[in-house]
Design a protein around this motif. Structure first.
Motif, short mmCIF file in Angstrom:
data_model
loop_
_atom_site.label_atom_id
_atom_site.label_comp_id
_atom_site.label_asym_id
_atom_site.label_seq_id
_atom_site.Cartn_x
_atom_site.Cartn_y
_atom_site.Cartn_z
N PHE A 292 18.71 45.29 15.79
CA PHE A 292 19.28 45.31 14.46
C PHE A 292 18.29 46.33 13.65
N VAL A 293 18.90 47.22 12.74
CA VAL A 293 18.56 48.15 12.11
C VAL A 293 17.76 47.77 11.06
N THR A 294 17.83 46.64 10.20
CA THR A 294 16.74 46.39 9.08
C THR A 294 16.27 44.91 9.06
N PRO A 295 15.35 44.67 8.53
CA PRO A 295 14.69 43.19 8.61
C PRO A 295 16.07 42.43 7.97
N GLU A 296 16.57 42.57 7.04
CA GLU A 296 17.70 41.87 6.37
C GLU A 296 18.81 41.50 7.53
N ALA A 297 19.28 42.59 8.37
CA ALA A 297 20.25 41.98 9.36
C ALA A 297 19.44 41.11 10.54
N VAL A 298 18.37 41.43 10.72
CA VAL A 298 17.30 40.28 11.61
C VAL A 298 17.51 38.81 11.03
N GLN A 299 17.20 38.92 9.79
CA GLN A 299 17.37 37.61 8.81
C GLN A 299 18.57 36.87 9.09
N GLU A 300 19.55 37.64 8.70
CA GLU A 300 20.85 37.12 8.67
C GLU A 300 21.24 36.47 10.15
N TRP A 301 21.01 37.25 11.37
CA TRP A 301 21.35 36.67 12.31
C TRP A 301 20.48 35.59 12.83
N LEU A 302 19.12 35.53 12.36
CA LEU A 302 18.19 34.39 12.58
C LEU A 302 18.84 33.13 12.18
N HIS A 303 19.33 33.25 11.00
CA HIS A 303 19.89 32.06 10.39
C HIS A 303 21.30 31.83 10.33
N SER A 304 21.86 32.37 11.14
CA SER A 304 23.31 32.31 11.47
C SER A 304 23.60 31.34 12.76
N PRO A 305 24.52 30.41 13.01
CA PRO A 305 24.66 29.67 14.16
C PRO A 305 25.20 30.75 15.06
N VAL A 306 24.86 30.58 16.46
CA VAL A 306 25.13 31.66 17.46
C VAL A 306 25.69 30.71 18.65
N PRO A 307 27.02 31.26 19.04
CA PRO A 307 27.43 30.27 20.12
C PRO A 307 26.80 30.16 21.19
N LEU A 308 26.03 31.14 21.93
CA LEU A 308 25.39 31.25 22.98
C LEU A 308 24.14 30.25 22.84
N LEU A 309 23.73 29.88 21.75
CA LEU A 309 22.69 28.83 21.57
C LEU A 309 23.38 27.45 21.10
N ARG A 310 24.50 27.31 21.61
CA ARG A 310 25.24 25.98 21.26
C ARG A 310 25.40 25.62 19.80
N GLY A 311 25.56 26.75 19.08
CA GLY A 311 26.03 26.65 17.51
C GLY A 311 24.43 26.56 16.78
N ARG A 312 23.28 26.68 17.40
CA ARG A 312 22.15 26.57 16.70
C ARG A 312 21.97 27.93 16.08
#
Length: 119
Positions: A72-92
């Motif tokens: 990710f390019v920015t801390p904001e993009a990192v934080q958005e991904w970290l706090h969004s459900p990820v299918p590969l993590l079973r929606g966590r």
């Protein structure tokens, strides 16, 4: 520079980076590394180094941050991904797993993404 000094510097930098790039609070960093919040503050403010039993969790957190910066390019993009459900993590959310000291699962997903896998 002595090994002990390097460990202290790395610990402080890891806490600063986790705060800035990942948006984690001291309490969340403490959960991720298995220590009390005040220990995280000591790593940052007094230059204390993690005890051997916590050093591995700090190394995993550092590895995770390197992967996040590469992905990710920015801390904001990192934080958005970290706090969004990820299918590969079973929606966590990745953040919830990090706080449970399960960074390995998040690292595996990021490594897969870097290798060309899709979420």
């Amino acid at each position: 520079m002595s090994v002990a000094r390097v460990r202290r510097v790395v610990a402080g930098n890891t806490v600063r980076d986790a705060r800035e790039w990942m948006g984690l609070s001291d309490s969340e960093i403490a959960s991720a590394t298995g220590v009390h919040r005040r220990t995280v503050q000591r790593w940052l403010n007094s230059g204390a180094a993690p005890q051997p039993q916590h050093a591995f969790a700090m190394e995993r957190l550092r590895e995770l941050m390197h992967l996040l910066r590469d992905s990710f390019v920015t801390p904001e993009a990192v934080q958005e991904w970290l706090h969004s459900p990820v299918p590969l993590l079973r929606g966590r959310t990745p953040a919830s797993l990090i706080q449970e000291n399960r960074s390995d699962e998040v690292i595996a997903v990021l490594a897969g993404l870097a290798a060309g896998a899709h979420t």
